[in-house]
Design an enzyme around this catalytic site. Structure first.
Site, PDB file in Angstrom:
ATOM      1  N   SER A  66       0.801  -1.222   0.000  1.00  0.00           N
ATOM      2  CA  SER A  66       0.000   0.000   0.000  1.00  0.00           C
ATOM      3  C   SER A  66       0.836   1.274   0.000  1.00  0.00           C
ATOM      4  O   SER A  66       0.292   2.349  -0.280  1.00  0.00           O
ATOM      5  CB  SER A  66      -0.931   0.018   1.221  1.00  0.00           C
ATOM      6  OG  SER A  66      -0.171   0.143   2.415  1.00  0.00           O
TER       7      SER A  66
ATOM      8  N   LYS B 258       0.876   4.788   6.977  1.00  0.00           N
ATOM      9  CA  LYS B 258       0.377   5.622   5.883  1.00  0.00           C
ATOM     10  C   LYS B 258       1.097   6.978   5.942  1.00  0.00           C
ATOM     11  O   LYS B 258       1.885   7.260   6.844  1.00  0.00           O
ATOM     12  CB  LYS B 258      -1.139   5.845   5.999  1.00  0.00           C
ATOM     13  CG  LYS B 258      -1.985   4.587   6.028  1.00  0.00           C
ATOM     14  CD  LYS B 258      -1.950   3.809   4.728  1.00  0.00           C
ATOM     15  CE  LYS B 258      -2.794   2.538   4.798  1.00  0.00           C
ATOM     16  NZ  LYS B 258      -2.696   1.695   3.589  1.00  0.00           N
TER      17      LYS B 258
END
Length: 363
Positions: A157, A218
């Protein structure tokens, strides 16, 4: 009886032998030989030598001690006390070995006191080992809570900046400390202490808000008070599109035949980094406006079309992340292995290694 018929004693007190004119010797006491006898010196309890009698005597049956075997007026010298004290016990199967005071004597050959000492020494050594392990764990815990914590990237990701199998180090002091800075997140206090706000563009490790257990990584895109929205595959912050530039010559195709575009994106404030995109028409290319409340942050993955992040509601995705859930800032890729490397397969340590990614700065 006339004087010439009386038995006479010689100079050593010897009674005349049988067959003399005086008749047989008395039966109560044997005759004492005039010749000194040879004696074999045997170990005996040490006692003060008794004085030799001045005149010849005959042993009495009731006497507590026997007279010396000869009538010499000279006392037999006693064995030195020091020599008797220096005698060592003989080696035996019962455990009483010589030189028990020497540490080199095997434990099985030592006496009871020595074995007790050995057991006590062994117990103290075991206790020292336990203390060493406890202190090492405490030091590791302090370092993990206050300074650094390692993580392994489990997914794609964050490509093209972080790959699956990257081993990163996170600084714990960058944003202060919360209960999530401690293993298992014990409820010791609420909020953050020594806290400081992350900057837009920081790569952050945090606890997933819906379970407060799972570690996610993230990039911070929206700060408190920001409005974040995706419009036709373009990121907008506070109503303005974020400038991105396609990196030429870096386009590749994934395993499904889809074109992967690599671009450089510059956030408000000047932070520039690379992103990865599969092109328009994806599920998360168009979203509503997300207003970031105070004490929260909006997170996105760098692999925009292959990341479950704050664009997905907290019930199924990440949602808005509270400041309390921040663990730390990703600082560096320490090591990296391709997927398939295993701790239990030493061959994979070398066949799957990616040395080109070692010590890559994530700033």
């Amino acid at each position: 009886m006339s004087d010439e018929h009386k038995p006479h004693e010689d100079d050593h007190g010897a009674v005349p032998a049988a067959g003399s004119e005086a008749g047989p010797a008395p039966q109560e006491a044997p005759a004492v030989s005039a010749e000194p006898e040879a004696h074999i010196q045997e170990p005996a309890p040490v006692r003060e030598p008794a004085e030799a009698p001045s005149d010849a005597t005959v042993a009495s049956a009731a006497a507590p001690e026997e007279p010396p075997p000869h009538a010499s007026h000279e006392a037999e010298p006693a064995a030195p006390v020091a020599a008797e004290a220096d005698r060592r016990p003989a080696w035996s199967d019962s455990g009483n070995a010589p030189f028990e005071d020497v540490e080199a004597t095997p434990v099985y050959a030592r006496g009871g006191k020595a074995r007790k000492k050995a057991r006590k020494s062994g117990g103290s050594e075991s206790w020292e080992i336990v203390k060493t392990i406890v202190f090492a764990l405490l030091i590791a815990l302090v370092l993990r809570v206050l300074l650094f914590q390692p993580f392994t990237i489990p997914s794609a990701s964050m490509e093209p900046n972080l790959y699956e199998g990257d081993y990163i180090v996170v600084s714990k002091w960058s944003y202060g400390y919360s209960k999530h800075s401690i293993p298992f997140s014990p409820p010791v206090f609420e909020g953050r202490i020594f806290g400081s706000a992350p900057e837009r563009g920081d790569v952050v490790v945090f606890k997933l808000p819906r379970d407060n257990r799972t570690d996610y990584i993230k990039r911070v895109v929206g700060l408190p008070g920001d409005r974040v929205q995706m419009i036709e595959n373009v990121l907008h912050i506070n109503g303005a599109p974020v400038r991105d530039v396609v990196v030429t010559g870096q386009d590749v195709t994934n395993m499904y035949g889809e074109m992967i575009v690599t671009a450089e994106e510059t956030l408000p404030g000047g932070r520039t980094f690379r992103i990865q995109d599969y092109g328009p028409g994806r599920d998360l290319d168009d979203t509503p406006v997300f207003e970031v409340p105070a004490g929260h942050y909006f997170m996105m993955g760098d692999n925009r079309d292959n990341s479950v992040d704050s664009r997905v509601d907290a019930s199924m995705g990440v949602g808005l992340v509270p400041a309390e859930n921040l663990i730390g800032k990703a600082e560096i890729i320490l090591f990296s292995w391709q997927p398939g490397a295993s701790l239990w397969n030493p061959v994979s340590w070398f066949s799957k290694v990616r040395p080109s990614r070692f010590f890559t700065d994530l700033d």
